[in-house]
Write a protein that holds these residues in place. Structure first.
Motif, PDB file in Angstrom:
ATOM      1  N   TYR A  71       0.833  -1.206   0.000  1.00  0.00           N
ATOM      2  CA  TYR A  71       0.000   0.000   0.000  1.00  0.00           C
ATOM      3  C   TYR A  71       0.870   1.261   0.000  1.00  0.00           C
ATOM      4  O   TYR A  71       0.626   2.203  -0.756  1.00  0.00           O
ATOM      5  N   GLU A  72       1.902   1.271   0.839  1.00  0.00           N
ATOM      6  CA  GLU A  72       2.757   2.456   0.941  1.00  0.00           C
ATOM      7  C   GLU A  72       3.544   2.689  -0.356  1.00  0.00           C
ATOM      8  O   GLU A  72       3.687   3.826  -0.805  1.00  0.00           O
ATOM      9  N   MET A  73       4.025   1.604  -0.960  1.00  0.00           N
ATOM     10  CA  MET A  73       4.746   1.736  -2.238  1.00  0.00           C
ATOM     11  C   MET A  73       3.808   2.245  -3.334  1.00  0.00           C
ATOM     12  O   MET A  73       4.168   3.082  -4.157  1.00  0.00           O
ATOM     13  N   THR A 125       0.988   4.089  -3.000  1.00  0.00           N
ATOM     14  CA  THR A 125       0.592   5.493  -2.842  1.00  0.00           C
ATOM     15  C   THR A 125       1.778   6.441  -3.081  1.00  0.00           C
ATOM     16  O   THR A 125       1.596   7.540  -3.591  1.00  0.00           O
ATOM     17  N   GLU A 126       2.968   5.983  -2.733  1.00  0.00           N
ATOM     18  CA  GLU A 126       4.163   6.798  -2.969  1.00  0.00           C
ATOM     19  C   GLU A 126       4.424   6.937  -4.475  1.00  0.00           C
ATOM     20  O   GLU A 126       4.617   8.034  -4.996  1.00  0.00           O
ATOM     21  N   LYS A 127       4.395   5.811  -5.189  1.00  0.00           N
ATOM     22  CA  LYS A 127       4.638   5.827  -6.643  1.00  0.00           C
ATOM     23  C   LYS A 127       3.518   6.563  -7.376  1.00  0.00           C
ATOM     24  O   LYS A 127       3.742   7.195  -8.415  1.00  0.00           O
ATOM     25  N   ASN A 128       2.322   6.516  -6.804  1.00  0.00           N
ATOM     26  CA  ASN A 128       1.169   7.160  -7.427  1.00  0.00           C
ATOM     27  C   ASN A 128       1.319   8.679  -7.502  1.00  0.00           C
ATOM     28  O   ASN A 128       0.658   9.339  -8.300  1.00  0.00           O
ATOM     29  N   LYS A 129       2.215   9.224  -6.682  1.00  0.00           N
ATOM     30  CA  LYS A 129       2.452  10.675  -6.712  1.00  0.00           C
ATOM     31  C   LYS A 129       3.152  11.089  -8.012  1.00  0.00           C
ATOM     32  O   LYS A 129       3.037  12.237  -8.442  1.00  0.00           O
ATOM     33  N   THR A 157      -6.799   5.911  -3.314  1.00  0.00           N
ATOM     34  CA  THR A 157      -5.559   5.986  -2.517  1.00  0.00           C
ATOM     35  C   THR A 157      -5.779   5.923  -1.006  1.00  0.00           C
ATOM     36  O   THR A 157      -4.846   5.604  -0.275  1.00  0.00           O
TER      37      THR A 157
END
Length: 240
Positions: A31-33, A35-39, A47
């Motif tokens: 999940y963290e990867m 949402t981070e990459k989604n930026k 998200t």
């Protein structure tokens, strides 16, 4: 960062999917990867943690309602995008041998990072279009199960997916609630491609009122060599 995990755990329990602290941690890292990459690249419009749990994780894992996943199987997740349903399925059912396939290399590189970070084995992410990959002998009719959450009509999706499925294997399409008309229109395509409609399984996502459907198609005979047609054709002019 702390997360409210009660609904997630309850959803897993409702699906009768065992979990451990280690597996929950893998979902959280994913999940963290994500949402981070989604930026920096468009992977998902969803998200918020609770929404990702419901609409991505539990939705992906609901496949257990339709297919017995507690055994060794060769699985293809076609048009995997951000890794759904393939990565949640691999975390929950490590026996599955999974290939994640996507036509956008940036997404594939992200998925390779996730696989490495989560220390998953027996799963690979490959870059390619279905129309080109399905004619390669290492992929054609090599899978026990092909799954897809890709947004396309069932006739087109069947042309993309069924050539990868071995005779006796299955293709399962994830769909939103109402699919009857779409299934009817795809009847000829499914038959031409060597498939047979088995069932439409409707369900409500755990902990929500969101209705979903699985369309289960069994591969009865080999797909004619002329399918899939060249790039873009299955989407532009579905078999009618």
């Amino acid at each position: 960062m702390s997360y409210q995990l009660e609904k997630f755990k309850l959803g897993l329990e409702q699906l009768k999917i065992p979990y451990s602290d280690e597996k929950i941690n893998q979902y959280l890292i994913y999940y963290e990867m994500l949402t981070e990459k989604n930026k920096v690249m468009n992977l998902t419009a969803i998200t918020e943690f609770e929404d990702v749990v419901e609409k991505h994780f539990l939705d992906s894992l609901s496949l257990i309602k339709c297919v017995d996943l507690n055994r060794k199987m060769q699985v293809l997740d076609l048009g995997t995008g951000a890794g759904f349903p393939g990565i949640p399925l691999k975390i929950a059912f490590p026996e599955l041998e999974i290939v994640l396939m996507d036509s956008l290399n940036k997404r594939v590189l992200f998925l390779q990072e996730v696989i490495s970070e989560l220390n998953l084995s027996g799963i690979t992410a490959v870059h390619g279009r279905a129309e080109e990959m399905a004619v390669k002998k290492e992929y054609r009719e090599q899978f026990d199960l092909c799954v897809s959450r890709a947004v396309a009509n069932l006739s087109s999706l069947s042309e993309y997916c069924l050539p990868f499925v071995r005779v006796g294997g299955n293709f399962v399409s994830y769909k939103s609630g109402e699919v009857e008309e779409e299934v009817k229109q795809a009847g000829k395509a499914i038959s031409v491609l060597g498939g047979k409609m088995v069932k439409v399984q409707k369900f409500v996502l755990p902990q929500t009122d969101v209705s979903r459907s699985f369309v289960l198609i069994e591969k009865k005979k080999r797909t004619p060599k002329s399918y899939p047609r060249k790039a873009g054709t299955p989407s532009r002019t579905p078999i009618q």
